[in-house]
Design a protein around this motif. Sequence first.
Motif, PDB file in Angstrom:
ATOM      1  N   CYS A 102      -7.939   5.448   5.495  1.00  9.10           N
ATOM      2  CA  CYS A 102      -8.074   4.441   4.447  1.00  9.10           C
ATOM      3  C   CYS A 102      -6.637   3.876   4.230  1.00  9.10           C
ATOM      4  CB  CYS A 102      -8.472   5.043   3.049  1.00  9.10           C
ATOM      5  SG  CYS A 102      -8.402   4.147   1.657  1.00  9.10           S
ATOM      6  N   ARG A 126      -8.350   0.337  11.805  1.00 10.01           N
ATOM      7  CA  ARG A 126      -8.424   0.025  10.490  1.00 10.01           C
ATOM      8  C   ARG A 126      -7.181   0.740   9.806  1.00 10.01           C
ATOM      9  NH1 ARG A 126     -11.397   0.501   5.376  1.00 10.01           N
ATOM     10  NH2 ARG A 126      -9.214   1.336   4.988  1.00 10.01           N
ATOM     11  N   LYS A 131      -2.640  -1.334  -0.613  1.00  5.23           N
ATOM     12  CA  LYS A 131      -3.848  -0.663  -1.204  1.00  5.23           C
ATOM     13  C   LYS A 131      -4.281  -1.396  -2.635  1.00  5.23           C
ATOM     14  CE  LYS A 131      -6.086   1.668   0.326  1.00  5.23           C
ATOM     15  NZ  LYS A 131      -7.252   1.419   1.480  1.00  5.23           N
ATOM     16  N   PRO A 132      -5.451  -1.582  -2.900  1.00 10.04           N
ATOM     17  CA  PRO A 132      -5.915  -1.982  -4.216  1.00 10.04           C
ATOM     18  C   PRO A 132      -6.350  -0.815  -4.823  1.00 10.04           C
ATOM     19  CG  PRO A 132      -7.495  -2.707  -2.669  1.00 10.04           C
ATOM     20  CD  PRO A 132      -6.348  -1.747  -1.941  1.00 10.04           C
ATOM     21  N   GLU A 164      -5.713  -4.936   4.963  1.00 11.39           N
ATOM     22  CA  GLU A 164      -6.028  -5.594   3.756  1.00 11.39           C
ATOM     23  C   GLU A 164      -4.898  -6.275   3.141  1.00 11.39           C
ATOM     24  OE1 GLU A 164      -8.230  -3.590   0.565  1.00 11.39           O
ATOM     25  OE2 GLU A 164      -8.143  -5.056  -0.653  1.00 11.39           O
ATOM     26  N   GLN A 182      -8.118  -8.452   5.876  1.00  7.27           N
ATOM     27  CA  GLN A 182      -9.159  -7.761   5.045  1.00  7.27           C
ATOM     28  C   GLN A 182      -9.160  -8.325   3.731  1.00  7.27           C
ATOM     29  OE1 GLN A 182     -10.487  -3.811   5.852  1.00  7.27           O
ATOM     30  NE2 GLN A 182     -10.662  -3.485   3.672  1.00  7.27           N
ATOM     31  N   GLY A 184     -10.571  -7.280   0.198  1.00  6.40           N
ATOM     32  CA  GLY A 184     -11.156  -6.184  -0.391  1.00  6.40           C
ATOM     33  C   GLY A 184     -12.255  -6.481  -1.431  1.00  6.40           C
ATOM     34  N   ALA A 185     -13.203  -5.663  -1.704  1.00  5.95           N
ATOM     35  CA  ALA A 185     -14.204  -5.643  -2.801  1.00  5.95           C
ATOM     36  C   ALA A 185     -13.575  -6.359  -3.902  1.00  5.95           C
ATOM     37  CB  ALA A 185     -14.823  -4.330  -2.987  1.00  5.95           C
ATOM     38  N   ARG A 186     -12.384  -5.761  -4.484  1.00  6.85           N
ATOM     39  CA  ARG A 186     -11.876  -5.985  -5.828  1.00  6.85           C
ATOM     40  C   ARG A 186     -11.273  -7.502  -5.807  1.00  6.85           C
ATOM     41  NH1 ARG A 186     -11.897  -1.351  -4.141  1.00  6.85           N
ATOM     42  NH2 ARG A 186     -12.375   0.362  -5.500  1.00  6.85           N
ATOM     43  N   LYS A 207     -15.188  -8.322   2.209  1.00  8.43           N
ATOM     44  CA  LYS A 207     -15.860  -7.436   1.786  1.00  8.43           C
ATOM     45  C   LYS A 207     -16.700  -7.935   0.347  1.00  8.43           C
ATOM     46  CE  LYS A 207     -14.966  -3.351   2.861  1.00  8.43           C
ATOM     47  NZ  LYS A 207     -14.270  -1.935   2.785  1.00  8.43           N
ATOM     48  N   ARG A 237     -20.480  -3.315   1.541  1.00  7.17           N
ATOM     49  CA  ARG A 237     -19.850  -2.097   1.409  1.00  7.17           C
ATOM     50  C   ARG A 237     -20.445  -0.960   0.292  1.00  7.17           C
ATOM     51  NH1 ARG A 237     -18.065  -1.113  -3.477  1.00  7.17           N
ATOM     52  NH2 ARG A 237     -15.590  -0.477  -2.619  1.00  7.17           N
ATOM     53  N   ASP A 269     -20.150  -1.067   5.736  1.00  4.68           N
ATOM     54  CA  ASP A 269     -19.055   0.051   5.684  1.00  4.68           C
ATOM     55  C   ASP A 269     -19.620   1.381   4.789  1.00  4.68           C
ATOM     56  OD1 ASP A 269     -17.275   1.635   4.468  1.00  4.68           O
ATOM     57  OD2 ASP A 269     -15.956   0.165   3.598  1.00  4.68           O
ATOM     58  N   HIS A 272     -17.244   3.505   1.973  1.00  3.83           N
ATOM     59  CA  HIS A 272     -16.999   3.296   0.690  1.00  3.83           C
ATOM     60  C   HIS A 272     -18.370   3.386   0.032  1.00  3.83           C
ATOM     61  CE1 HIS A 272     -13.145   2.175   2.412  1.00  3.83           C
ATOM     62  NE2 HIS A 272     -12.575   2.365   1.182  1.00  3.83           N
ATOM     63  N   LEU A 296     -17.528  -0.401   9.516  1.00  2.00           N
ATOM     64  CA  LEU A 296     -16.001  -0.168   9.265  1.00  2.00           C
ATOM     65  C   LEU A 296     -16.147   1.303   8.608  1.00  2.00           C
ATOM     66  CD1 LEU A 296     -13.008  -1.467   8.653  1.00  2.00           C
ATOM     67  CD2 LEU A 296     -13.999  -1.939   6.317  1.00  2.00           C
ATOM     68  N   GLU A 298     -13.784   5.031   7.795  1.00  2.00           N
ATOM     69  CA  GLU A 298     -12.720   5.964   7.603  1.00  2.00           C
ATOM     70  C   GLU A 298     -12.739   7.060   8.043  1.00  2.00           C
ATOM     71  OE1 GLU A 298     -11.341   3.579   3.471  1.00  2.00           O
ATOM     72  OE2 GLU A 298     -12.037   5.465   3.233  1.00  2.00           O
TER      73      GLU A 298
HETATM   74  C1  PEP Z   1     -10.730  -0.109   1.987  1.00  2.00           C
HETATM   75  O1  PEP Z   1     -11.439  -0.634   2.834  1.00  2.00           O
HETATM   76  O2  PEP Z   1      -9.994   0.856   2.180  1.00  2.00           O
HETATM   77  C2  PEP Z   1     -11.158  -0.615   0.418  1.00  2.00           C
HETATM   78  C3  PEP Z   1     -10.478  -0.432  -0.202  1.00  2.00           C
HETATM   79  O3  PEP Z   1     -12.501  -1.099   0.371  1.00  2.00           O
HETATM   80  P1  PEP Z   1     -13.212  -1.804  -0.702  1.00  2.00           P
HETATM   81  O4  PEP Z   1     -12.428  -3.140  -0.906  1.00  2.00           O
HETATM   82  O5  PEP Z   1     -14.556  -2.239   0.019  1.00  2.00           O
HETATM   83  O6  PEP Z   1     -13.422  -1.027  -1.865  1.00  2.00           O
END
Ligand code: PEP
Length: 337
Positions: A102, A126, A131-132, A164, A182, A184-186, A207, A237, A269, A272, A296, A298
């Motif tokens: 991750c 990956r 990190k979000p 990301e 990448q 991300g979802a957020r 994502k 994901r 994915d 997640h 994808l 982890e």
């Molecule tokens: C990730 O790939 O580690 C991640 C933060 O994914 P997601 O944006 O899908 O939560």
Amino acid sequence: MIVVLDPECSLKEKAAVVRYVEQQGGRLLVSVVGEETHIGLIDSEAQALAPEIEMMAGVSEVRGVAPPYPHVSREYQPGPTEVRVGDVTIGGEEVVVMAGPCSVENAEQLEAVGRSVAKEGARMLRGGAFKPRTSPYSFQGLGEEGLALLLKVGAETGMPVVTEVVAPEDIALVASYADMLQIGARNMQNFRLLSEAGAQEKPVLLKRGISSTVEELLLAAEYIVSAGNSRVVLCERGIRTFETATRNTLDISAIPVLKQKSHLPVIADPSHAAGERSLVPHLARAGIAAGADGLLVEVHNDPETALSDGKQSLTLDGFADMMDKLRGVAAAVDRRL
Ligand code: PEP
Ligand code: MN
């Protein structure tokens, strides 16, 4: 809206339609679909001209219903898009497995994971450097130091790197180290991030947002492609539902739905979505069976001490075991791993 040209339409007539829309400030997209030439009227300025265009020479009809995401839709490009990342092709016969931790934590961790997953058949590395995190007190990533480690281990193991990017101002930095960005979802609806990812050259892994519909995902992809970057891969994901037995609910049906609506490659994915390592191989198999062009996943050399997402990270042995089992599933749907 789509303007369908007459099969006998002359070049001059076609140019007149295009010029008319452009002169009136409208946005359009010309595509050839089978025997037909289509001119998509993308924005409201262009669509307002439909009654006049319908009367122009060389126009056969104006079709009212067209998806609001022309660049990524199958209506404008029936054939699938293949996205190349280094020497890897996503969207072809091969199911591309992207694997790694991750978060990038240190050189030993990334090297151990990178070497092991490459040996087992992963094609891309990956790892998060930015990190979000839901909590501001959780590990936020190593930043540029993490990017440098990804570049090094990617080169050592022969795997292109996906990582990301969380802010528009970081795009140039991340793109200078990574082979694929990448989103991300957020950040799926961070529209400035999407547009700026569209204005640079590196391919983008987009994502699905945690509460986003398929249409919202495709509109997010449209931001990137309409800004000039057609190398976009979509990722299912897991979404938030009433179910709490898993971290998210892997929306398996989104995979064939996305592939019907869009020509872009789609990956799954399972990590997640599951939130729990014992479920990951099952969801991975389901993703491939549903038509995913990649996974994808982890993986961590010591998940118990992971700085993020340890619970859902496969061990090195767990990853090897999963890869063995996935080969048969891929072959059953005429793909290879
Ligand atoms: C990730 O790939 O580690 C991640 C933060 O994914 P997601 O944006 O899908 O939560
Ligand atoms: Mn994660």
